[in-house]
Write a protein that holds these residues in place. Sequence first.
Motif, PDB file in Angstrom:
ATOM      1  N   SER A  71       3.829   1.489  -1.138  1.00  0.00           N
ATOM      2  CA  SER A  71       4.490   1.629  -2.438  1.00  0.00           C
ATOM      3  C   SER A  71       3.545   2.275  -3.445  1.00  0.00           C
ATOM      4  O   SER A  71       3.979   3.094  -4.269  1.00  0.00           O
ATOM      5  CB  SER A  71       4.944   0.260  -2.946  1.00  0.00           C
ATOM      6  OG  SER A  71       3.830  -0.618  -3.069  1.00  0.00           O
ATOM      7  N   LEU A  72       2.242   1.940  -3.376  1.00  0.00           N
ATOM      8  CA  LEU A  72       1.274   2.549  -4.277  1.00  0.00           C
ATOM      9  C   LEU A  72       1.137   4.045  -3.987  1.00  0.00           C
ATOM     10  O   LEU A  72       1.066   4.859  -4.918  1.00  0.00           O
ATOM     11  CB  LEU A  72      -0.084   1.856  -4.142  1.00  0.00           C
ATOM     12  CG  LEU A  72      -1.210   2.393  -5.041  1.00  0.00           C
ATOM     13  CD1 LEU A  72      -0.827   2.254  -6.517  1.00  0.00           C
ATOM     14  CD2 LEU A  72      -2.519   1.660  -4.760  1.00  0.00           C
ATOM     15  N   GLN A 106       8.342  -2.405  -8.519  1.00  0.00           N
ATOM     16  CA  GLN A 106       6.908  -2.567  -8.264  1.00  0.00           C
ATOM     17  C   GLN A 106       6.240  -3.326  -9.409  1.00  0.00           C
ATOM     18  O   GLN A 106       6.706  -3.311 -10.543  1.00  0.00           O
ATOM     19  CB  GLN A 106       6.241  -1.198  -8.084  1.00  0.00           C
ATOM     20  CG  GLN A 106       6.855  -0.360  -6.983  1.00  0.00           C
ATOM     21  CD  GLN A 106       6.793  -1.048  -5.636  1.00  0.00           C
ATOM     22  OE1 GLN A 106       5.834  -1.783  -5.345  1.00  0.00           O
ATOM     23  NE2 GLN A 106       7.805  -0.839  -4.803  1.00  0.00           N
ATOM     24  N   LEU A 146      -2.065   1.272 -12.095  1.00  0.00           N
ATOM     25  CA  LEU A 146      -3.111   1.734 -11.184  1.00  0.00           C
ATOM     26  C   LEU A 146      -2.773   3.126 -10.631  1.00  0.00           C
ATOM     27  O   LEU A 146      -3.660   3.972 -10.465  1.00  0.00           O
ATOM     28  CB  LEU A 146      -3.270   0.733 -10.041  1.00  0.00           C
ATOM     29  CG  LEU A 146      -4.522   0.878  -9.172  1.00  0.00           C
ATOM     30  CD1 LEU A 146      -5.776   0.752 -10.025  1.00  0.00           C
ATOM     31  CD2 LEU A 146      -4.521  -0.169  -8.061  1.00  0.00           C
ATOM     32  N   SER A 147      -1.499   3.354 -10.373  1.00  0.00           N
ATOM     33  CA  SER A 147      -1.060   4.660  -9.865  1.00  0.00           C
ATOM     34  C   SER A 147      -1.401   5.777 -10.851  1.00  0.00           C
ATOM     35  O   SER A 147      -1.865   6.850 -10.444  1.00  0.00           O
ATOM     36  CB  SER A 147       0.445   4.627  -9.620  1.00  0.00           C
ATOM     37  OG  SER A 147       0.937   5.928  -9.399  1.00  0.00           O
ATOM     38  N   THR A 159       0.900  -3.862 -12.310  1.00  0.00           N
ATOM     39  CA  THR A 159      -0.461  -3.516 -11.893  1.00  0.00           C
ATOM     40  C   THR A 159      -0.460  -2.241 -11.057  1.00  0.00           C
ATOM     41  O   THR A 159      -1.281  -1.333 -11.273  1.00  0.00           O
ATOM     42  CB  THR A 159      -1.073  -4.661 -11.068  1.00  0.00           C
ATOM     43  OG1 THR A 159      -1.092  -5.838 -11.868  1.00  0.00           O
ATOM     44  CG2 THR A 159      -2.484  -4.319 -10.635  1.00  0.00           C
ATOM     45  N   LYS A 160       0.485  -2.142 -10.115  1.00  0.00           N
ATOM     46  CA  LYS A 160       0.583  -0.941  -9.292  1.00  0.00           C
ATOM     47  C   LYS A 160       1.008   0.274 -10.129  1.00  0.00           C
ATOM     48  O   LYS A 160       0.526   1.386  -9.913  1.00  0.00           O
ATOM     49  CB  LYS A 160       1.576  -1.162  -8.151  1.00  0.00           C
ATOM     50  CG  LYS A 160       1.051  -2.024  -7.025  1.00  0.00           C
ATOM     51  CD  LYS A 160       2.048  -2.082  -5.880  1.00  0.00           C
ATOM     52  CE  LYS A 160       1.496  -2.914  -4.730  1.00  0.00           C
ATOM     53  NZ  LYS A 160       2.466  -2.999  -3.608  1.00  0.00           N
ATOM     54  N   LEU A 205       4.051   5.739  -5.510  1.00  0.00           N
ATOM     55  CA  LEU A 205       3.913   5.853  -6.963  1.00  0.00           C
ATOM     56  C   LEU A 205       2.928   6.966  -7.345  1.00  0.00           C
ATOM     57  O   LEU A 205       3.149   7.702  -8.308  1.00  0.00           O
ATOM     58  CB  LEU A 205       3.435   4.514  -7.539  1.00  0.00           C
ATOM     59  CG  LEU A 205       4.453   3.377  -7.553  1.00  0.00           C
ATOM     60  CD1 LEU A 205       3.780   2.068  -7.937  1.00  0.00           C
ATOM     61  CD2 LEU A 205       5.584   3.688  -8.531  1.00  0.00           C
ATOM     62  N   VAL A 206       1.844   7.054  -6.581  1.00  0.00           N
ATOM     63  CA  VAL A 206       0.859   8.110  -6.865  1.00  0.00           C
ATOM     64  C   VAL A 206       1.489   9.492  -6.679  1.00  0.00           C
ATOM     65  O   VAL A 206       1.269  10.396  -7.494  1.00  0.00           O
ATOM     66  CB  VAL A 206      -0.377   7.957  -5.952  1.00  0.00           C
ATOM     67  CG1 VAL A 206      -1.291   9.174  -6.068  1.00  0.00           C
ATOM     68  CG2 VAL A 206      -1.154   6.692  -6.308  1.00  0.00           C
ATOM     69  N   MET A 221       0.835  -1.209   0.000  1.00  0.00           N
ATOM     70  CA  MET A 221       0.000   0.000   0.000  1.00  0.00           C
ATOM     71  C   MET A 221       0.866   1.254   0.000  1.00  0.00           C
ATOM     72  O   MET A 221       0.605   2.200  -0.722  1.00  0.00           O
ATOM     73  CB  MET A 221      -0.915  -0.002   1.233  1.00  0.00           C
ATOM     74  CG  MET A 221      -1.935   1.136   1.222  1.00  0.00           C
ATOM     75  SD  MET A 221      -3.065   1.002  -0.176  1.00  0.00           S
ATOM     76  CE  MET A 221      -4.025   2.485   0.050  1.00  0.00           C
TER      77      MET A 221
END
Length: 257
Positions: free
Chosen positions: A3-4, A83, A90-91, A86-87, A7-8, A1
């Motif tokens: 890490s996401l 990462q 998604l980011s 998918t992440k 990335l965001v 979480m």
Amino acid sequence: MNSLVGLVKKDLMISRFLFIVWFAINILFMIGSFFLSKYMHEPMVPIGIFIMLLVLNTMLIPVLVSASLRVEGKTQLWLYNPQSSTKLLLSKIITAVSYQVISLILLFVYGYIVFKFSISSTIKLDSILINESFSVSIFLMAFGLYLTFWIMFYWAIYHSLGKFPRIRRVRWLVIVVIFIVLSIMEDLILKIDAFSNLLDKWHFSIGLNPSFQYKNATWNFTFANTDVPLIPILIYIFISLILFVITSWLLDKKVEV
């Protein structure tokens, strides 16, 4: 979480300048609409600008994601990012949706001012119409997201083909062929009567179509109801998930962008 979230934050930085430009252009249109309305003695101008910006916001998510992918292509940082793909994808979607929400908040503040305070006696409104505008914005944002999944899908295929020297220079031709083949398949499927009947089986009504009427020297502005089929929406959601999975899989192959 965590890490996401990281990335965001990175994608927010990457897309920040483009969003600021978009935001500034929106504000210029909003302010300009009042001056133009007064100059032309036409009270419908701000409402027209509101609808125009509402429709243009459909393209914000695809534009931001495309620009972010382009930056990744230049820096090639994805090749070395630990990462999951998918992440990574998604980011970018979360970032674009976040900016879209901020843009819509600004637009609805503008819309509220227009509907509540700037409407003259020459315009008849049954209500402020913010609820209808909100429904339209959700529908348009969903369409922008669907378009974004297709953009990411073709982007991943294009760069995946870069690993094959023989077709590297004609990758765009392959993309066009894939697009045509998928379009033909869609057309053939839609010609199946049983499938077409299924698509048209369940509907729900929503005010999507802006309608202007001029009668007795008074403008009447409403959002006309439209019957929206339910099954195609579910199919579009399913297609989006499939496109996301395929794009993630292609990126897991360490696409050299």
